[in-house]
Scaffold this active site. Structure first.
Site, short mmCIF file in Angstrom:
data_model
loop_
_atom_site.label_atom_id
_atom_site.label_comp_id
_atom_site.label_asym_id
_atom_site.label_seq_id
_atom_site.Cartn_x
_atom_site.Cartn_y
_atom_site.Cartn_z
N GLU B 44 -12.30 3.21 -30.91
CA GLU B 44 -11.25 2.08 -30.01
C GLU B 44 -9.55 2.31 -29.82
O GLU B 44 -9.22 2.76 -31.95
CB GLU B 44 -11.61 0.58 -30.99
CG GLU B 44 -12.58 0.22 -30.46
CD GLU B 44 -13.43 -1.06 -31.84
OE1 GLU B 44 -12.12 -1.26 -32.38
OE2 GLU B 44 -14.51 -1.53 -31.42
N ALA B 75 -16.81 -2.58 -29.10
CA ALA B 75 -18.17 -2.49 -28.82
C ALA B 75 -18.67 -1.45 -29.41
O ALA B 75 -19.85 -1.12 -29.11
CB ALA B 75 -18.45 -1.68 -27.17
N GLU B 76 -18.99 -1.38 -31.16
CA GLU B 76 -18.86 -0.79 -31.83
C GLU B 76 -20.67 -0.50 -31.51
O GLU B 76 -21.11 0.79 -31.81
CB GLU B 76 -18.84 -1.16 -32.89
CG GLU B 76 -17.67 -1.03 -33.39
CD GLU B 76 -16.31 -2.82 -33.05
OE1 GLU B 76 -17.33 -3.82 -32.77
OE2 GLU B 76 -15.62 -2.58 -33.81
N ALA B 100 -13.54 0.06 -41.46
CA ALA B 100 -15.32 -0.14 -42.21
C ALA B 100 -15.67 -1.91 -42.15
O ALA B 100 -17.27 -1.09 -41.82
CB ALA B 100 -14.45 0.64 -43.39
N PHE B 102 -15.73 -3.35 -40.03
CA PHE B 102 -16.20 -3.29 -38.16
C PHE B 102 -17.62 -3.01 -38.46
O PHE B 102 -18.09 -2.93 -37.22
CB PHE B 102 -15.80 -3.47 -37.59
CG PHE B 102 -13.91 -4.26 -37.73
CD1 PHE B 102 -14.13 -5.50 -37.84
CD2 PHE B 102 -13.27 -3.69 -37.44
CE1 PHE B 102 -13.16 -6.62 -37.67
CE2 PHE B 102 -11.90 -4.43 -37.61
CZ PHE B 102 -12.12 -5.72 -37.59
N ILE B 103 -18.01 -1.61 -39.60
CA ILE B 103 -19.19 -0.45 -38.71
C ILE B 103 -20.21 -1.92 -38.56
O ILE B 103 -21.65 -1.50 -38.30
CB ILE B 103 -19.56 0.15 -40.74
CG1 ILE B 103 -20.07 1.27 -39.77
CG2 ILE B 103 -20.11 -0.55 -41.98
CD1 ILE B 103 -19.78 2.43 -40.91
N HIS B 143 -10.28 -6.85 -44.24
CA HIS B 143 -9.71 -4.70 -43.64
C HIS B 143 -9.41 -4.25 -45.08
O HIS B 143 -8.92 -3.63 -45.01
CB HIS B 143 -8.62 -5.36 -43.00
CG HIS B 143 -9.04 -6.54 -42.04
ND1 HIS B 143 -8.56 -7.17 -41.72
CD2 HIS B 143 -8.50 -5.66 -40.55
CE1 HIS B 143 -8.34 -6.99 -39.95
NE2 HIS B 143 -8.73 -6.28 -39.98
C1 LIG Z 1 -16.10 -5.93 -33.67
C2 LIG Z 1 -14.10 -5.16 -34.22
N1 LIG Z 1 -14.08 -4.06 -34.15
C3 LIG Z 1 -12.89 -3.71 -33.64
C4 LIG Z 1 -11.20 -5.14 -34.90
C5 LIG Z 1 -10.80 -4.00 -34.92
N2 LIG Z 1 -10.04 -5.38 -34.05
C6 LIG Z 1 -8.34 -6.58 -33.98
S1 LIG Z 1 -7.81 -7.22 -32.66
C7 LIG Z 1 -8.29 -6.08 -32.09
C8 LIG Z 1 -7.75 -6.29 -30.18
C9 LIG Z 1 -8.57 -7.41 -29.50
O1 LIG Z 1 -8.03 -7.09 -28.63
P1 LIG Z 1 -8.19 -8.86 -27.58
O2 LIG Z 1 -9.87 -9.05 -28.13
O3 LIG Z 1 -7.90 -7.79 -26.23
O4 LIG Z 1 -7.40 -9.88 -28.20
P2 LIG Z 1 -5.72 -9.43 -27.95
O5 LIG Z 1 -5.69 -9.02 -29.43
O6 LIG Z 1 -5.68 -8.76 -26.93
O7 LIG Z 1 -4.94 -11.13 -28.40
C10 LIG Z 1 -9.54 -4.86 -32.31
C11 LIG Z 1 -9.95 -3.58 -31.69
C12 LIG Z 1 -12.57 -6.22 -34.58
N3 LIG Z 1 -11.03 -7.10 -34.79
N4 LIG Z 1 -13.40 -6.07 -34.10
#
Ligand SMILES: Cc1ncc(C[n+]2csc(CCOP(=O)(O)OP(=O)(O)O)c2C)c(N)n1
Ligand SMILES: [Mg+2]
Lengths: 319, 340
Positions: B44, B75-76, B100, B102-103, B143
Site C-alpha cells: 500500500e 487487500a493484504e 506489522a 496489519f499482517i 500500530h
Molecule cells: C488492513 C489495513 N491495512 C492498512 C491499514 C493502514 N491504513 C489506515 S487508513 C488507510 C487508508 C484508508 O483509506 P480509506 O479507506 O479510503 O479511508 P480514508 O482514510 O481515505 O478516509 C490505510 C491504508 C489499515 N488501517 N488496515
C-alpha cells in the site's frame, strides 16, 4: 422541506465538528498533541448527516473520519479530547490512540477497528442480532473508498443481502486511500453497482450536502428498520488535509483541493440556510462562536485531566 | 566501554558510510532490485513519488518503473497471496505491510499456504514480507505490535529482526535471496534514531547467525531488535559497577542460532532474555527453554525473561512505559541475577 430547526441543528453539529478539527489540527501541528491523529475536514456533512438520521437505539461503527457521529450521539468533546491526549478520562482510559477506541455502547457506538474494513463484519453481527431479537434497530457502518477494496467488503454485502440484515453501509469516498488515488485503487468507482451486484440496494449522494446525506441515510435506515434489507450509501467528498496529521499530501493536485474547497460542506450549508432565510448570518456566526468556545472548554478540561496510572496497565484486559 | 560493536555495525568503520537504519533498508531493496530483475516491491502506497508510509521505498518507482513498484489497494490477504503466486513463478516479491499490525489480515495466506508449500509438494516461495513493527512511540494498540512469535511458531517460515543499519541491509539481502518465505521485522523506533556504518554495494548477513555485541563475564543478555540498544545501555551501566555483561543479538529468530545461544549461556551461567513483544509464549520462552534443556549444568541462576505485558500495547505514556522493557528494567533485573 426539512424542518427549519433540524436544518439549523445540522449546521450547529457541523460547526462543532469543524471547530474540534481546527483546534485538534492546530494543537497537533504545534506539538501540543500526543501521537498522531486524523483530520476530519471535508467529512463533516457525512458524519453529522448520518449521525442525525440514526435513531437513539441504532448502533454505529464509525471510522476515523466520523467525529460528527460521535458528537451527535452524545460523546462529549471532553471525552474525545481526553482520548486523543491519552488521559484517563477518554473512553479508552488511555489504552487506545486518537480516534480509535472511542467505544461506548450506552451511546450506541462501537470503537473504531483499525484493520480495514473489519468494522463491516462487526456491524453485520450487530444487525443480525437485531434481526434475531426482532428489534426494530439498525446497524450503521462507515468505511472509506479504500475499505471497499478489501475482501470483507464483498463478503459482508453478500451475507447482508442473503439475510436481509438491517444494515446500512456508508462509504465515505474521499478520492484517496492515504496517497493512493481512486483510479489506482479500483477500475470502477461505481460502488453502488458493486452493492447491487450483491443484491444490496445502493444509492449515491453528494457527501458535502448535509441535507442530502441526511435524507439518504434516513430513508435507508427506515427501509432497513422495516425489514427491507441492507442499503449502501456512496457519499462522495474530498479529504481536505493529509491522510493523518504528519502527511503533507503533496501528492494531491492543488486544483483538486481548490475545486472541492468551493463546495466546503459548512459553507454550502451556511449559504443555503441564509439564501432560504432559514437562519441569519448573525445567528450562524453565533453558533460558530458557541462551538469554538465549547471546544476551548473541552480542551482545557482534557488537558487538566490526569493520565492513567502506570500501575493500572493490566486492568481491563478481561471483562 | 568494553566489548565490541557498540557502534552497532558489523562493518569496520573504514568501510561504507554512516547511514540510518531506514536508509539501510532502502539501500538494500534498491541493491537487490538492481542485481536481480525478478525482485519487485508491492504494498500500500509504496509507489509513485510517495514511497510508503515510512518512505522506505521512496525513489524506487522513478528508478525501476511502476511495474516493479506496485501500489496495491488495501487487500493484504490477496496481495500477499498474489506474492506467493509470483514467487512460485520465479519472481522474488518484497511485500510491504504498512504496519506489522496489519499482517494479521494476510495471516491465512502466509501460514497456511506460503509457509507449507515446499513441504507439501516442493514449490518454492521466495518472498519477503517487510513488517514495520514495535512501539514506544505512542502509537497505540493497532500500530505498535511485535507479532513475530506467531510466525516463529509456523513451520516453513524464516523470521529476521535486525537491530543495526548494517544488519538491516545485510539481512534483507539474505532474505531476498533465500528460497523460502521470510518475514522481516523492521523496528520503527530505530528507523531514524540510529545510524551506523554500512558497507557500500554487496553486503549479505547470513540468516541464522546471531551476533555477539559485547562480552562480559558475569551474565548474558539475549535479545533482538530495538531491545539490543536498551540492553547495550544497561550493560554499559552495569559495567561501571563491575558487572560484566555479554549481549547476544539474535538477528534471526527462525532458525535460531542455538550454538551461539548455548555457548553464551554456558560462558556466564546467568541469562536474561529480553524482547519488546509480550513475554507470554514469546520468542524468549523458546530461548529460555532451549537453555534449560541443553545448558542446565552450566546455569548458576534462573533464566530471566523480560518482555511486554500480557495486554494490548497501550497508547498513553504512563501505560506504554509500564508495558515495555527498557534499559533501567534490564539493568535492575541483571543486578538481581548477578547476586544470585
Ligand atoms: C488492513 C489495513 N491495512 C492498512 C491499514 C493502514 N491504513 C489506515 S487508513 C488507510 C487508508 C484508508 O483509506 P480509506 O479507506 O479510503 O479511508 P480514508 O482514510 O481515505 O478516509 C490505510 C491504508 C489499515 N488501517 N488496515
Ligand atoms: Mg479514502
Amino acid at each position: 422541506m426539512l424542518d427549519a430547526r433540524l436544518r439549523t441543528d445540522m449546521y450547529a453539529w457541523m460547526s462543532l465538528t469543524r471547530a474540534f478539527d481546527d483546534q485538534m489540527v492546530a494543537m497537533w501541528k504545534s506539538g501540543r498533541g500526543l501521537g498522531g491523529t486524523f483530520s476530519q475536514r471535508g467529512h463533516e456533512a457525512i458524519s453529522v448527516g448520518v449521525g442525525m438520521a440514526m435513531g437513539p437505539d441504532d448502533v454505529a461503527t464509525p471510522m476515523h473520519r466520523d467525529l460528527g457521529t460521535y458528537l451527535v450521539r452524545g460523546m462529549t468533546p471532553e471525552r474525545i479530547f481526553g482520548n486523543l491526549l491519552g488521559r484517563a478520562t477518554g473512553p479508552s482510559q488511555g489504552r487506545d490512540a486518537n480516534l480509535h477506541g472511542l467505544g461506548d455502547l450506552s451511546l450506541g457506538i462501537i470503537g473504531f477497528i483499525s484493520h480495514i474494513p473489519q468494522a463491516l463484519p462487526t456491524a453485520l453481527g450487530v444487525a443480525m442480532t437485531f434481526r434475531h431479537r426482532l428489534e426494530p434497530r439498525v446497524a450503521v457502518t462507515f468505511i472509506g473508498d479504500g475499505g471497499t477494496t478489501a475482501g470483507a467488503f464483498h463478503e459482508v454485502l453478500n451475507m447482508a443481502a442473503v439475510w436481509a440484515a438491517p444494515l446500512v453501509v456508508v462509504v465515505e469516498n474521499n478520492q484517496y486511500a492515504y496517497s493512493t488515488p481512486l483510479n489506482q485503487q479500483m477500475a470502477s468507482a461505481d460502488i453502488v453497482a458493486k452493492a447491487e451486484a450483491h443484491g444490496v440496494l445502493g444509492t449515491r449522494v453528494d457527501g458535502n450536502d448535509v441535507e442530502a446525506v441526511y435524507l439518504a441515510a434516513r430513508d435507508s435506515i427506515e427501509r432497513a428498520r422495516a425489514g427491507g434489507g441492507p442499503v449502501l450509501i456512496q457519499a462522495d467528498t474530498m479529504r481536505m488535509l493529509g491522510h493523518a496529521i504528519h502527511d503533507g499530501a503533496e501528492y494531491v493536485p492543488e486544483g483538486l483541493l481548490a475545486d472541492w474547497e468551493q463546495r466546503d460542506p459548512l459553507r454550502l450549508t451556511r449559504n443555503r440556510l441564509v439564501e432560504q432565510r432559514t437562519a441569519t448570518p448573525e445567528a450562524l456566526d453565533s453558533l460558530d462562536r458557541a462551538a469554538a468556545s465549547r471546544i476551548q472548554q473541552a480542551v482545557a478540561a482534557a488537558e487538566a485531566a490526569p493520565f492513567p496510572d502506570g500501575d493500572s496497565l493490566t486492568d481491563g484486559v478481561y471483562a | 566501554m568494553t566489548g565490541n560493536n557498540f557502534g552497532f555495525t558489523d562493518a569496520p568503520a573504514s568501510s561504507g558510510r554512516e547511514i540510518t537504519y531506514l536508509e539501510a533498508i532502502a539501500e538494500s531493496i534498491a541493491h537487490e532490485m538492481e542485481r536481480d530483475p525478478n525482485v519487485l516491491v508491492l504494498g500500500e502506497d509504496v509507489g509513485g513519488d510517495f514511497g510508503g508510509a515510512f518512505k522506505v521505498t521512496k525513489g524506487l518507482a522513478a528508478r525501476f518503473g511502476d511495474d516493479r513498484v506496485l501500489n496495491t489497494p488495501i487487500a493484504e490477504l490477496s496481495f500477499t497471496g498474489m506474492a506467493t503466486g509470483m514467487a512460485l513463478m520465479g519472481l522474488r516479491p518484497i511485500v510491504e505491510m504498512q504496519f506489522a499490525d496489519f499482517i494479521s489480515t494476510a495471516f491465512d495466506s502466509i501460514v497456511q499456504f506460503a509457509a507449507s508449500t515446499h513441504y507439501r509438494w516442493g514449490g518454492r516461495v521466495p518472498w519477503v514480507v517487510r513488517a514495520p513493527s514495535d512501539g514506544g512511540i505512542r502509537s497505540g494498540p493497532y500500530h505498535s505490535q511485535n507479532p513475530e512469535a506467531w510466525f516463529v511458531h509456523t513451520p516453513g517460515l524464516k523470521v529476521v529482526a535486525p537491530a543495526t543499519p548494517a544488519d538491516a541491509k545485510g539481512l534483507l539481502a539474505a532474505a531476498v535471496r533465500d528460497d523460502n518465505p521470510v518475514i522481516y521485522f523492521e523496528a520503527k523506533p530505530l528507523y531514524r534514531s540510529i545510524r551506523g556504518h554500512v558497507p557500500d554495494g554487496e553486503h549479505v548477513v547470513p540468516l541464522g547467525e546471531a551476533s555477539i555485541r559485547r562480552t562480559g563475564a558475569d551474565l548474558t543478555i539475549i535479545t533482538y531488535g530495538s531491545m539490543v540498544h536498551e540492553s547495550m545501555a544497561a550493560a554499559g551501566a552495569l559495567e561501571s559497577d563491575g558487572i560484566g555483561a555479554t549481549v547476544v543479538d539474535l538477528r534471526t529468530l527462525k532458525p535460531l542460532d542455538t550454538d551461539t545461544i548455548l555457548d553464551a549461556a554456558a560462558a556466564t551461567g546467568k541469562v536474561i532474555v529480553v524482547h519488546a513483544a509480550n513475554r507470554l509464549a514469546g520468542v524468549g520462552a523458546e530461548v529460555a527453554a532451549l537453555i534449560a534443556e541443553h545448558a542446565f549444568e552450566s546455569l548458576d541462576g534462573p533464566v530471566v525473561r523480560l518482555g511486554g505485558a500480557d495486554t494490548p500495547v497501550p497508547f498513553s505514556p504512563p501505560l506504554e512505559d509500564a508495558y515495555r522493557p527498557n534499559a533501567a528494567r534490564i539493568e535492575s533485573a541483571a543486578r538481581r541475577l548477578a547476586e544470585w
